[in-house]
Design a protein around this motif. Sequence first.
Motif, PDB file in Angstrom:
ATOM      1  N   TRP A   1      -1.052   8.071  19.616  1.00 28.90           N
ATOM      2  CA  TRP A   1       0.235   8.776  19.607  1.00 28.90           C
ATOM      3  C   TRP A   1       1.160   8.279  18.502  1.00 28.90           C
ATOM      4  N   LYS A   2       1.035   7.003  18.145  1.00 30.72           N
ATOM      5  CA  LYS A   2       1.919   6.430  17.144  1.00 30.72           C
ATOM      6  C   LYS A   2       1.287   6.391  15.744  1.00 30.72           C
ATOM      7  N   THR A   3       0.031   5.981  15.702  1.00 29.08           N
ATOM      8  CA  THR A   3      -0.615   5.803  14.405  1.00 29.08           C
ATOM      9  C   THR A   3      -0.867   7.127  13.689  1.00 29.08           C
ATOM     10  N   ALA A   4      -1.372   8.138  14.406  1.00 28.55           N
ATOM     11  CA  ALA A   4      -1.732   9.403  13.764  1.00 28.55           C
ATOM     12  C   ALA A   4      -0.536  10.107  13.121  1.00 28.55           C
ATOM     13  N   PRO A   5       0.576  10.341  13.849  1.00 30.61           N
ATOM     14  CA  PRO A   5       1.713  11.004  13.196  1.00 30.61           C
ATOM     15  C   PRO A   5       2.362  10.153  12.119  1.00 30.61           C
ATOM     16  N   CYS A   6       2.340   8.831  12.308  1.00 27.85           N
ATOM     17  CA  CYS A   6       2.925   7.937  11.307  1.00 27.85           C
ATOM     18  C   CYS A   6       2.201   8.079   9.970  1.00 27.85           C
ATOM     19  N   LEU A   7       0.873   8.026  10.010  1.00 28.67           N
ATOM     20  CA  LEU A   7       0.087   8.177   8.784  1.00 28.67           C
ATOM     21  C   LEU A   7       0.153   9.594   8.239  1.00 28.67           C
ATOM     22  N   ALA A   8       0.181  10.577   9.123  1.00 26.93           N
ATOM     23  CA  ALA A   8       0.270  11.974   8.690  1.00 26.93           C
ATOM     24  C   ALA A   8       1.541  12.232   7.896  1.00 26.93           C
ATOM     25  N   ALA A   9       2.628  11.579   8.311  1.00 27.42           N
ATOM     26  CA  ALA A   9       3.913  11.770   7.636  1.00 27.42           C
ATOM     27  C   ALA A   9       3.986  11.047   6.304  1.00 27.42           C
ATOM     28  N   GLY A  10       3.028  10.142   6.047  1.00 27.48           N
ATOM     29  CA  GLY A  10       3.002   9.434   4.774  1.00 27.48           C
ATOM     30  C   GLY A  10       3.473   7.998   4.846  1.00 27.48           C
ATOM     31  N   ASN A  11       3.682   7.479   6.068  1.00 29.94           N
ATOM     32  CA  ASN A  11       4.060   6.080   6.235  1.00 29.94           C
ATOM     33  C   ASN A  11       2.824   5.196   6.318  1.00 29.94           C
ATOM     34  N   THR A  12       3.039   3.910   6.213  1.00 28.44           N
ATOM     35  CA  THR A  12       2.033   2.923   6.610  1.00 28.44           C
ATOM     36  C   THR A  12       2.535   2.260   7.889  1.00 28.44           C
ATOM     37  N   ILE A  13       1.657   1.519   8.597  1.00 27.03           N
ATOM     38  CA  ILE A  13       2.021   1.059   9.928  1.00 27.03           C
ATOM     39  C   ILE A  13       1.463  -0.318  10.243  1.00 27.03           C
TER      40      ILE A  13
ATOM     41  N   THR B   1       0.824  -1.213   0.000  1.00 23.43           N
ATOM     42  CA  THR B   1       0.000   0.000   0.000  1.00 23.43           C
ATOM     43  C   THR B   1       0.853   1.256   0.000  1.00 23.43           C
ATOM     44  N   TYR B   2       1.948   1.222   0.746  1.00 23.31           N
ATOM     45  CA  TYR B   2       2.846   2.389   0.756  1.00 23.31           C
ATOM     46  C   TYR B   2       3.378   2.656  -0.650  1.00 23.31           C
ATOM     47  N   GLU B   3       3.846   1.638  -1.325  1.00 25.72           N
ATOM     48  CA  GLU B   3       4.459   1.801  -2.642  1.00 25.72           C
ATOM     49  C   GLU B   3       3.440   2.196  -3.713  1.00 25.72           C
ATOM     50  N   THR B   4       2.256   1.610  -3.653  1.00 18.16           N
ATOM     51  CA  THR B   4       1.294   1.802  -4.743  1.00 18.16           C
ATOM     52  C   THR B   4       0.304   2.936  -4.509  1.00 18.16           C
ATOM     53  N   GLU B   5       0.056   3.298  -3.233  1.00 20.27           N
ATOM     54  CA  GLU B   5      -0.984   4.291  -2.959  1.00 20.27           C
ATOM     55  C   GLU B   5      -0.551   5.414  -2.022  1.00 20.27           C
ATOM     56  N   TRP B   6      -0.285   5.043  -0.780  1.00 21.00           N
ATOM     57  CA  TRP B   6      -0.240   6.035   0.290  1.00 21.00           C
ATOM     58  C   TRP B   6       0.832   7.097   0.091  1.00 21.00           C
ATOM     59  N   LYS B   7       2.010   6.708  -0.378  1.00 15.99           N
ATOM     60  CA  LYS B   7       3.077   7.700  -0.516  1.00 15.99           C
ATOM     61  C   LYS B   7       2.791   8.697  -1.647  1.00 15.99           C
ATOM     62  N   HIS B   8       1.810   8.366  -2.486  1.00 17.10           N
ATOM     63  CA  HIS B   8       1.438   9.269  -3.575  1.00 17.10           C
ATOM     64  C   HIS B   8       0.274  10.185  -3.195  1.00 17.10           C
ATOM     65  N   PHE B   9      -0.319   9.963  -2.013  1.00 12.30           N
ATOM     66  CA  PHE B   9      -1.406  10.832  -1.569  1.00 12.30           C
ATOM     67  C   PHE B   9      -0.869  12.219  -1.223  1.00 12.30           C
ATOM     68  N   SER B  10      -1.660  13.230  -1.532  1.00 10.23           N
ATOM     69  CA  SER B  10      -1.281  14.587  -1.112  1.00 10.23           C
ATOM     70  C   SER B  10      -1.458  14.723   0.395  1.00 10.23           C
ATOM     71  N   GLY B  11      -0.795  15.709   0.957  1.00  4.46           N
ATOM     72  CA  GLY B  11      -0.953  15.973   2.381  1.00  4.46           C
ATOM     73  C   GLY B  11      -2.396  16.279   2.736  1.00  4.46           C
ATOM     74  N   GLN B  12      -3.088  16.986   1.860  1.00  2.00           N
ATOM     75  CA  GLN B  12      -4.484  17.329   2.124  1.00  2.00           C
ATOM     76  C   GLN B  12      -5.359  16.085   2.148  1.00  2.00           C
ATOM     77  N   LYS B  13      -5.081  15.145   1.246  1.00  2.00           N
ATOM     78  CA  LYS B  13      -5.875  13.930   1.181  1.00  2.00           C
ATOM     79  C   LYS B  13      -5.652  13.076   2.431  1.00  2.00           C
ATOM     80  N   ARG B  14      -4.390  12.992   2.876  1.00  2.00           N
ATOM     81  CA  ARG B  14      -4.114  12.267   4.117  1.00  2.00           C
ATOM     82  C   ARG B  14      -4.794  12.951   5.300  1.00  2.00           C
ATOM     83  N   SER B  15      -4.745  14.262   5.299  1.00  2.00           N
ATOM     84  CA  SER B  15      -5.349  15.050   6.375  1.00  2.00           C
ATOM     85  C   SER B  15      -6.850  14.800   6.471  1.00  2.00           C
ATOM     86  N   ASN B  16      -7.516  14.769   5.330  1.00  6.30           N
ATOM     87  CA  ASN B  16      -8.972  14.566   5.328  1.00  6.30           C
ATOM     88  C   ASN B  16      -9.358  13.244   5.971  1.00  6.30           C
ATOM     89  N   ILE B  17      -8.587  12.200   5.683  1.00  3.50           N
ATOM     90  CA  ILE B  17      -8.888  10.880   6.246  1.00  3.50           C
ATOM     91  C   ILE B  17      -8.650  10.865   7.753  1.00  3.50           C
TER      92      ILE B  17
END
Length: 505
Positions: free
Chosen positions: A179-191, A72-88
Amino acid sequence: MTSVYPLEVKIQVPNGDEWNQKTGLFINNEFIYSDKKELIEVENPGNGTTICSVYLADKSDVNKAVRAAKNTYETEWKHFSGQKRSNILLKIANLIRKNSSHLADLEALESGKPKNNNAIGDVLHTADVFEYFAGLAVTAKSGRTIETEPSKFTYTIMEPYGVCGAVIAWNFPCSTFGWKTAPCLAAGNTIVVKTSELTPLSALYICELAKEAGLPAGCLNVTCGKGTTAGAALSEHPDVMKVSFTGSTNVGRIIQSSASVNLKACTLECGGKSPLVVYDDADLEQSIKWAAFGIFFNKGEICTASSRIYVQDTIYDAFLKRFVEYVKSTFVQGDQFTEGVNVGPQISKAQRDRILGYIKTGVKEGARLLTGGSTPENLADSKGYFLSPTILADCNQQMRVVKEEIFGPVVTVSRFHTDEEAIKLSNDTNYGLAAYVFTKNLERSQKFITGVESGQVFVNITFAADYRVPFGGYKMSGRGRELGEAGLAAFQQVKAVHINLGATL
């Protein structure tokens, strides 16, 4: 055909609330059986009964979760814009608030926190954490330009690590998950998250909310497992580039050692033995109330607990007298769903027995037991793991109860004479997570702040973790920081870019 435990069971709590609880591993947005179909019972520490069972992950399950996260990181998540990650992330925050009562039920049920004055606060704090990092996600990858030679354009980019692992603790299962999941996803990682086998239910519930919020499959994967199997597999995995851990110092050492296999980055939030200093010019009543809250909140199962109190000799006796009176009159123990209860049971029988062993040792070494030290009389016939708030006075630095983290409702009280001695006693520990000081003298407080070896210092207040402020410790209390902008940076790496604008060789 042999029947297997269901992937969903109905749970009902004493206040009448009921819901369907997932029991499987959450991988690629689906709740699934573990490969070996091994189960572990989740216990209600308030009465010793089984809430339900959940599936335990081992190495093969962790490998499956990491593969999903990497894909998912390679095919989707790292290509999401910051705004799109923020909305989720913002949708997840709102869904946590919408379902806060059920989540608080779960927190109370599996960890023993009183629902109405403890568990609900943890849940709402978790929503705040997701909302805060939703805001930071918009510009998470932004760097800065750096002035160098006129012929160069130099700048930095903040980039995610890729797949991250998280190992969370049982004392704040909902909060540490956030504390771990929110900043991790916000930065563009998967977890991939490994929950404690004692308290996995709230994390599994949030997985349902994350799926409802539109988080792509594979971004968040949650396994329940033992540290020696699932935890080890996660911290050693070569495709996991960053691991964030909350738990004991001993396990933190193991995590850091395991992570060296591919030099993965580590954030370690470990144990504490935090000092609380009361100077003779402090507001006595307020210092007593804050000191009691600092150790008996969450039944002492908190890494920043103010478990070592040092009181200046000129007010020592007066402090002790009022402190004991206040503790006896303020804290009410009982079932975590009973109105008015503000101290719940310890997490397990083993943990309660461990704490009782420390109290016995403390008294044997010369400490004076002023109150507590046993199960309250009104709960003597209870099958829950209750232990009264305990005060040990006249303690010294050589006692085990002063040196070692007890992780329960036990506080030691010692006297000091000078300002210099207060700082020296505070620093006489392997830990450095938090320190507390009570004084009306600004100069005195500043001297303490600069002199104490601690990642956090609180003046005239105890435990006040704020999602906007960095949280972490010195020495054996860990490395790295969570929360605030530092919490986002912990899940990022810096890329420096140098562009030649015309210079020739």
